[in-house]
Design an enzyme around this catalytic site. Structure first.
Site, short mmCIF file in Angstrom:
data_model
loop_
_atom_site.label_atom_id
_atom_site.label_comp_id
_atom_site.label_asym_id
_atom_site.label_seq_id
_atom_site.Cartn_x
_atom_site.Cartn_y
_atom_site.Cartn_z
CG ASN A 153 21.04 14.19 31.53
OD1 ASN A 153 21.80 13.65 31.41
ND2 ASN A 153 20.82 15.42 31.31
CE LYS B 258 20.73 16.91 34.68
NZ LYS B 258 20.22 18.20 34.85
CG HIS C 207 22.14 19.19 29.33
ND1 HIS C 207 22.42 19.96 30.33
CD2 HIS C 207 21.12 18.47 29.72
CE1 HIS C 207 21.52 19.90 31.35
NE2 HIS C 207 20.45 19.01 30.84
CD GLU D 289 23.15 20.15 33.82
OE1 GLU D 289 23.58 18.94 33.71
OE2 GLU D 289 22.11 20.25 34.39
CD GLU E 152 16.55 18.96 29.15
OE1 GLU E 152 16.22 18.12 29.76
OE2 GLU E 152 17.74 19.63 29.42
N GLY F 192 16.44 20.92 37.40
CA GLY F 192 16.92 20.60 38.64
C GLY F 192 16.55 21.54 39.82
CB SER G 176 11.26 20.12 37.39
OG SER G 176 12.82 20.65 37.99
#
Ligand code: PGA
Length: 249
Positions: A10, A12, A95, A97, A167, A173, A213
């Site tokens: 991904n 991003k 996702h 985010e 996730e 991250g 991660s």
């Protein structure tokens, strides 16, 4: 039948089109694999050059988002048909985010999942709990609610083809990976939820990734878990390490 692993990067909001093409060239030999599906989910503007750059390799291209409407006055959005026509196979949906920064809720995500499937794209449907939810002990309740809402009116045959990515938000991250036990426990919980909603055959077919991660050091242990069928990889997908993650054994 054993599920085939799927390892997706991904990217991003990273990589300009020219950087993207360079990265594809750098990773080309490193990500070769007979055992796993390999996907690069890339920013919309990188899709066309990346599809071109990975031609003739084992890499498939995914998008990071899409809109559910067919076409029309939705300035700034990209449709499923556009992605399909550009050579995209997968699309990340929901996702954390996007749920968080762009306020995407499960009603919207359910529409996106259905539209992606209708267009012949494979959704990588993301779910995951916050640190607060984990500490409150509601992780599985929360994730079951996400999965159930996002899959309203999706059939068993469609779910069999789906990819779900677990996730935990606190692991994204942060360098703070979920323990192997935590990741396996939730991925199994998701599979059990699918079995309840559909049947055992559907649950046995759906591929469930872990994300948060993932790196070259922890991939082997995570991907060896019975209910973890690969990973959705952010930061480590932008460097040579991604080859080590793909070839984790
Ligand atoms: P990370 O991101 O690997 O950088 O934690 C994973 C993701 O958000 O998909």
């Amino acid at each position: 039948m054993a599920r085939r692993k799927i390892i997706a990067g991904n990217w991003k909001m990273n990589m300009t089109p020219s950087e993207a093409v360079k990265l594809c060239a750098e990773l080309k030999d490193l990500v070769k694999s007979d055992e796993a599906d390999v996907v690069y989910c890339v920013p919309a503007i990188d899709i066309v050059p990346v599809v071109e750059a990975v031609k003739g390799t084992n890499v498939e291209v995914g998008a990071e988002n899409m809109y559910f409407e067919e076409k029309g006055a939705y300035t700034g959005e990209i449709s499923a048909a556009m992605l399909k026509d550009a050579g995209v196979k997968y699309v990340i949906i929901g996702h954390s985010e996007r749920r968080d920064y762009f306020k995407e809720d499960d009603v919207l995500l359910n529409k996106k999942v259905k539209k992606a499937i209708e267009a012949g794209l494979t959704p990588i449907l993301c779910c995951g709990e916050s640190l607060e939810q984990r500490e409150m002990g509601v992780t599985m309740d929360w994730i079951r609610l996400q999965i159930k809402s996002d899959l309203v009116d999706v059939t068993a045959d469609q779910v069999k083809e789906l990819v779900i990515a677990y996730e935990p938000i606190w692991a994204i991250g942060t360098g703070k990976t979920a323990t192997t036990e935590q990741a396996q426990e939730v991925c199994k919980g998701i599979r059990d939820c699918i079995a309840e909603m559909y049947d055992d055959a559907t649950a046995a077919a759906v591929r469930i990734q872990y994300g948060g991660s993932v790196n070259a050091g922890n991939a082997a242990e995570l991907f060896a878990q019975p209910d973890i069928d690969g990973g959705l990889v952010g930061g480590a997908s932008l460097k040579a390490d991604f080859g080590k993650i793909v070839n984790y054994k």
